[in-house]
Write a protein that holds these residues in place. Structure first.
Motif, PDB file in Angstrom:
ATOM      1  N   UNK A  59      19.626  43.004  37.432  1.00  0.00           N
ATOM      2  CA  UNK A  59      20.900  42.482  36.942  1.00  0.00           C
ATOM      3  C   UNK A  59      20.977  42.581  35.416  1.00  0.00           C
ATOM      4  N   UNK A  60      19.884  42.207  34.738  1.00  0.00           N
ATOM      5  CA  UNK A  60      19.870  42.280  33.274  1.00  0.00           C
ATOM      6  C   UNK A  60      20.012  43.709  32.791  1.00  0.00           C
ATOM      7  N   UNK A  78      19.953  30.135  43.640  1.00  0.00           N
ATOM      8  CA  UNK A  78      21.025  30.743  44.437  1.00  0.00           C
ATOM      9  C   UNK A  78      22.367  30.634  43.721  1.00  0.00           C
ATOM     10  N   UNK A  79      22.618  29.510  43.074  1.00  0.00           N
ATOM     11  CA  UNK A  79      23.873  29.341  42.331  1.00  0.00           C
ATOM     12  C   UNK A  79      23.930  30.271  41.130  1.00  0.00           C
ATOM     13  N   UNK A  80      22.786  30.420  40.458  1.00  0.00           N
ATOM     14  CA  UNK A  80      22.731  31.326  39.305  1.00  0.00           C
ATOM     15  C   UNK A  80      23.005  32.760  39.735  1.00  0.00           C
ATOM     16  N   UNK A  96      15.219  34.160  36.955  1.00  0.00           N
ATOM     17  CA  UNK A  96      16.443  34.301  37.754  1.00  0.00           C
ATOM     18  C   UNK A  96      17.557  35.029  37.008  1.00  0.00           C
ATOM     19  N   UNK A  97      17.221  35.655  35.869  1.00  0.00           N
ATOM     20  CA  UNK A  97      18.193  36.486  35.172  1.00  0.00           C
ATOM     21  C   UNK A  97      18.934  35.799  34.047  1.00  0.00           C
ATOM     22  N   UNK A  98      19.455  36.637  33.127  1.00  0.00           N
ATOM     23  CA  UNK A  98      20.283  36.157  32.021  1.00  0.00           C
ATOM     24  C   UNK A  98      19.568  35.100  31.178  1.00  0.00           C
ATOM     25  N   UNK A  99      18.242  35.317  30.960  1.00  0.00           N
ATOM     26  CA  UNK A  99      17.417  34.431  30.145  1.00  0.00           C
ATOM     27  C   UNK A  99      17.294  33.034  30.752  1.00  0.00           C
ATOM     28  N   UNK A 103      11.866  22.146  36.001  1.00  0.00           N
ATOM     29  CA  UNK A 103      12.548  22.626  34.791  1.00  0.00           C
ATOM     30  C   UNK A 103      13.302  23.891  35.144  1.00  0.00           C
ATOM     31  N   UNK A 104      14.519  24.013  34.664  1.00  0.00           N
ATOM     32  CA  UNK A 104      15.324  25.203  34.928  1.00  0.00           C
ATOM     33  C   UNK A 104      16.112  25.570  33.678  1.00  0.00           C
ATOM     34  N   UNK A 105      16.606  26.818  33.669  1.00  0.00           N
ATOM     35  CA  UNK A 105      17.431  27.259  32.555  1.00  0.00           C
ATOM     36  C   UNK A 105      16.651  27.943  31.445  1.00  0.00           C
TER      37      UNK A 105
END
Length: 504
Positions: free
Chosen positions: A248-249, A290-292, A446-449, A461-463
């Protein structure tokens, strides 16, 4: 007469007549004889510890054993260790392949190495039969069945068995790992792309770029573009999810600028038989992933079953105008959806037992009832079928299970077992308290940093924060300072200048 005995009848003078001969005319058998002979001369009273495999367990064990007490000999069909968490990044050009590798041979290591397959073990006599593998055509590729199996779409593979030679040992550590699981799904062995070794990452990268270049040709129809740029990922574990995120990235950050007219056709779909992906994470983190993916446009299809993978276009597409060469794409057949045309199918559905464990060891060792893995006690000592301990025989990594436990088949477990065993053997106090696994947590990009992290003590921890920890952890765990310098360098270069998408 054994191969080694036959070699011994050759006069050394015949092969050493000139300086040119020393470098040019040595036969394979002569090199083997000299190599084994040198090993015998260099033992100097040390115990010979032969380690089968150069993965997380075998490589770590071989590096940490005391060379003053042990003559360590690694036998593996590949001459390097692969830092597997970085393979997804190398397959899309975020990192270069070399940063995921550590050579078994190095100037700072006294470990001896022979590139070959362990073919047979005589536990009573403490001898090994080894098949040479220097010219193995499947070098650097995930194995999914017999080691002589080739794939029709690749170059023809010579299935003839290589030369076999013998070696004795004092102690043997079996760390041969596992093969990629295909569940005997028709066409998967022949046409799927795996991500278990650096050769797999190279194949994926080349095929990925090939799909975009073919789709960019003026002779490629719209219908063919849609098929070529539809990427399927089978398996919702960390490997499948991280590769989907890296793809995706690549599409968002580089292909959107290099192929702006093609990005609208790009699709990424993750298929899994389970009701959710990343089942090893708790519900909250799995839902976050899954939401990401949904926000990023990555489609996740859970409770889906793959029935077949074949080369060629689906029946409902093959007859459409412009679909002349259906062999340039693949068809994945799903129980729930029918046939779907894809440019590539990356397969990551778990592990199957290494055939060596079943063929070479046969009934000599006790094995797990379901997985057929070698059963050991809590000191990595292999158990015999009668529950006794086989002297000087150890097993660790994915091919072994500590009896009475259910530790996951991960690099973390294999690495900890190797650290523990090396320490105990160096101190010669294997009788002390047995091995216990310390769960350091699990991570996934999970992509997009963004990433997710689950660890005891640290919580969930997420994000972006998890992404920093994810990158920092992989950098810190890299074996050599060379790669610890190269990895952030490539991250910086590609962030500034973009990924190199040259095909080579």
């Amino acid at each position: 007469m054994s191969p080694i005995s036959r070699v011994a009848t050759i006069s050394p003078a015949a092969a050493w007549r000139s300086s040119t001969c020393r470098h040019a005319i040595l036969t394979h058998s002569q090199r083997r004889f000299i190599s084994i002979n040198d090993l015998d001369e260099q033992r100097r009273g040390r115990k010979r510890m032969v380690v089968l495999g150069s993965g997380w367990a075998g490589y770590t064990l071989s590096r940490e054993l005391d060379s003053k007490k042990y003559q360590v000999v690694v036998i593996s069909p590949r001459s390097y260790f692969v830092f597997t968490p970085l393979l997804a990044s190398t397959s899309v050009g975020t990192l270069e392949f070399r940063v995921a590798l550590e050579p078994v041979r190095s100037r700072n290591s006294s470990t001896a190495f022979i590139q070959g397959w362990a073919d047979a073990v005589d536990i009573d006599r403490k001898t090994l039969e080894i098949e040479e593998a220097v010219e193995d055509p499947m070098q650097g590729r995930a194995l999914v069945g017999d080691q002589y199996e080739g794939r029709p779409e690749d170059k023809p593979v010579d299935k003839q068995k290589g030369k076999v030679f013998s070696m004795s040992y004092d102690s043997l550590a079996i760390a041969v790992g596992c093969y990629s699981q295909t569940f005997n799904t028709p066409g998967v062995k022949e046409h799927a792309y795996f991500l278990k070794d650096v050769g797999d990452a190279r194949r994926i990268r080349n095929r990925l770029l090939s799909c975009f270049e073919t789709a960019a040709l003026p002779t490629t129809s719209i219908e063919m573009k849609k098929q070529l740029l539809n990427f399927a990922v089978v398996g919702g574990g960390p490997t499948g999810i991280e590769w989907s995120a890296e793809l995706h990235d690549l599409v968002k950050e580089d292909m959107a600028k290099l192929y702006p007219e093609l990005v609208e056709y790009a699709r990424i779909t993750v298929y899994d038989v389970a009701p959710k992906v990343l089942s090893m994470f708790d519900e909250k983190l799995s839902k976050y992933a899954m939401d990401t993916f949904k926000r990023q446009g990555i489609n996740i299809q859970t409770s889906h079953h793959v029935e077949e993978l074949r080369r060629g276009a689906p029946g409902n597409v093959a007859e459409k105008p412009g679909v002349k060469d259906g062999t340039t794409i693949y068809t994945i057949k799903l129980k729930e959806e029918g046939e779907v045309g894809v440019g590539m199918c990356v397969w990551s559905t778990g592990l199957m037992m290494n055939p060596f464990v079943e063929k070479a060891l046969d009934s000599k060792v006790k094995r797990h009832e379901k997985s057929h893995a070698i059963l050991t006690n809590d000191r990595m000592q292999v158990k015999a079928p009668d529950e006794s301990i086989i002297p000087d025989l150890y097993a660790l990594g994915d091919c072994a299970i500590l009896e009475g436990t259910s530790y996951p088949s991960t690099a973390q477990v294999a690495n900890q077992k190797a650290h523990w065993l090396a320490k105990r053997l160096n101190k010669m106090d294997l009788h002390r308290n047995g091995f216990t696994y310390k769960d350091l947590g699990v991570m996934a990009y999970v992509g997009n940093w963004n990433a997710i992290l689950q660890a005891s003590g640290a919580g969930d921890i997420s994000g972006r924060v998890a992404w920093f920890i994810w990158r920092g952890a992989y950098l810190a765990k890299s074996v050599s300072w060379r790669n610890r310098i190269l990895i952030p360098t490539y991250w910086a270069v590609n962030a500034i200048f973009g990924r190199d998408i040259s095909r080579f």
